[in-house]
Design an enzyme around this catalytic site. Sequence first.
Site, mmCIF file in Angstrom:
data_model
loop_
_atom_site.group_PDB
_atom_site.id
_atom_site.type_symbol
_atom_site.label_atom_id
_atom_site.label_comp_id
_atom_site.label_asym_id
_atom_site.label_seq_id
_atom_site.Cartn_x
_atom_site.Cartn_y
_atom_site.Cartn_z
ATOM 1 N N GLY A 53 0.812 -1.202 0.000
ATOM 2 C CA GLY A 53 0.000 0.000 0.000
ATOM 3 C C GLY A 53 0.848 1.255 0.000
ATOM 4 N N SER A 54 0.317 2.329 -0.579
ATOM 5 C CA SER A 54 1.013 3.613 -0.569
ATOM 6 C C SER A 54 0.863 4.280 0.800
ATOM 7 C CB SER A 54 0.447 4.515 -1.666
ATOM 8 O OG SER A 54 0.669 3.956 -2.941
ATOM 9 N N GLY A 55 1.555 5.405 0.964
ATOM 10 C CA GLY A 55 1.535 6.112 2.232
ATOM 11 C C GLY A 55 2.792 5.938 3.040
ATOM 12 N N HIS A 56 3.751 5.148 2.485
ATOM 13 C CA HIS A 56 4.999 4.865 3.203
ATOM 14 C C HIS A 56 6.212 5.484 2.512
ATOM 15 C CE1 HIS A 56 2.386 2.146 5.242
ATOM 16 N NE2 HIS A 56 2.254 1.360 4.182
ATOM 17 N N LYS A 104 6.208 -7.546 2.658
ATOM 18 C CA LYS A 104 6.012 -7.356 4.088
ATOM 19 C C LYS A 104 4.907 -8.290 4.573
ATOM 20 C CE LYS A 104 5.130 -2.933 3.782
ATOM 21 N NZ LYS A 104 5.083 -2.923 2.288
ATOM 22 N N ASP A 109 -1.086 -8.543 1.272
ATOM 23 C CA ASP A 109 0.098 -8.529 0.423
ATOM 24 C C ASP A 109 0.568 -9.946 0.117
ATOM 25 O OD1 ASP A 109 -0.034 -5.812 0.594
ATOM 26 O OD2 ASP A 109 1.760 -5.558 1.824
ATOM 27 N N HIS A 215 0.536 1.340 9.178
ATOM 28 C CA HIS A 215 -0.731 1.574 8.493
ATOM 29 C C HIS A 215 -1.700 2.380 9.357
ATOM 30 C CE1 HIS A 215 0.802 -2.053 6.346
ATOM 31 N NE2 HIS A 215 0.475 -1.292 5.326
#
Length: 322
Positions: A53-56, A104, A109, A215
Amino acid sequence: MKKLMNDPENIVTAFLDGLVAANGERLQRLEGTDVITRRSFKPQKVGIVSGGGSGHEPAHAGYVGEGMLDAAVAGEVFTSPGADQFLAAIQAADQGAGVLVLVKNYNGDVMNVEMAQEMAEAEGITAEMVIINDDVAVDDPEQRRGIAGTVLVQKMTGAFAETGASLSEVKRLAEKAVSRVRSMSVALTPCTLPAVDQPSFDLAEEEMEVGIGIHGERGMDRREVASSAEIARLLLDHILPEIPQGAPLAVLVNGMGSTSLMELQVFANDVIEQLDRDIQHTFVGEYMTSLDMAGVSLTLLALDDELAEHLQAPVKTVQWKQ
């Protein structure tokens, strides 16, 4: 917190377009996907793929390049990319020697990579997977999340693949790296998702969340805010018992998105002063964030000669510069 964006529902697409616009000489986006790849590939090299997921940011697209990742998959914010996206990354990264996917340890995932592996195998592409679970805040090793230690695993694995090592050898090194890296995090503020515009959890001014993931989820414990030195001691007390004794270390001090570099350097100094070990490398900065969360994670990697060689090998990516 005010955010610099246009449409929050399409922020991932806008982010990927901006990344390629600013770094088009080395990165490209696969048409019709949320996959970022190298501009040029090395024939007969094992492909290295990662994502989530994005945001990292800068993980994972910021680590695409020579000596690290060949392709990175970006899901929606804090959401696993679909199996079709992972498959597209595997297809792009395959240069005839197979592909290793570094993932991860999150259920979505892992499940989607497994499905992508099966689809790739049906096309004649050999794809292997290594799961990263460095977060010691979770007691059960099977349930441990992958956090900032992931970046060190990507660095060493990518460097080894660049030497022309076989898929089985590259997977062996990745698994060794996973077994010798441990991390833990603390949040001083929660993060705010772009499309929601409210904190992911409530945290009073005088509180800190211990053992957070990446997250926006709450941690394993909530305590009164401590000093940098006290937080360093807290994290070291959890991490050190799980690190092979006597081995030299690499230290990664990672900001969670809204922690100043000044504060990170203060924390790094506290960690180094309290570590009675041989420290060969120290990395300080934002490597795997959680949107706009204020906080810090600490990663320790127990080195041997092989891991040290690939940790310090040349690399050319947007974020990691040796």
